[in-house]
Design an enzyme around this catalytic site. Sequence first.
Site, PDB file in Angstrom:
ATOM      1  CB  SER A 137      44.040  52.905  37.367  1.00  0.00           C
ATOM      2  OG  SER A 137      42.805  53.166  36.572  1.00  0.00           O
ATOM      3  CE1 TYR A 150      46.999  51.976  32.230  1.00  0.00           C
ATOM      4  CE2 TYR A 150      44.387  51.789  33.157  1.00  0.00           C
ATOM      5  CZ  TYR A 150      45.917  52.476  33.209  1.00  0.00           C
ATOM      6  OH  TYR A 150      46.175  53.457  33.803  1.00  0.00           O
TER       7      TYR A 150
END
Length: 258
Positions: A137, A150
């Site tokens: 990401s 995350y």
Amino acid sequence: MSTALITGASSGIGAIYARRLAARGNDLVLVARATDRLEALASELREANGISVEVITADLTNASQLQTVLERLRSDPMIDILVNNAGAALVGNFASAEPEKMDALLSLNVVAPTLLTSAVISKMVARGNGSIINIASVLALLPEYSHGIYAATKAYVLTLSQSLAAEVSGKGVYVQAVLPAATRTEIYERAGGDISKVPDVMEVEALVDAALVGFDRRELITIPPVPEVEAWEAFEHARGVLAAGFSNSEPAQRYKSS
């Protein structure tokens, strides 16, 4: 004909990878929790592309179900492409996060891709070819934009990809880390978020198609929304400049008492 194993293949990025790799003539092993979705996708891809598609129903946070996938990776027919796509998010900040949910996220986003890669990498090195695609990401590079763990899990995926590439790229194994920004998948809803409140969302088909261009070019890091490759090259150059100081045996002058 090569065989690709894709985790999180029942929807979103994983399902589009399955369709694209099937269209390229790859046999597939599809892994996810949703059996009905997997079976429907497998039937679609067999009929459309004349390929072999295996289905493995597995929750990768469950040790025994993860073991089933590990055993498949170690068995024949060999896996030529591993797509570590399965992942989840966790809405909220670190201070209020439930330990059980953090543990589950670490199991899925960190432990699973590590063990899956470990299960297949020795065979790839031995035969001198194979590919690992890790879905990370952009938050791996912007942790302050994401509360909780995350971003840290995706930073791990990025770092794992870079260190693994340094180890095996000279042995014929290609490693790619794909860094999506906001992409229209079910991850927001599953985490309890609302994607309608997220600006500038990329469609999943566009994301995967761009990632496969990077794959064909043998990029180590593919960031589909970034317009100019020079931006990434400047970032890497700055990292190298910073690293030049790591070998100093004395603290920098600014850390010495006046």
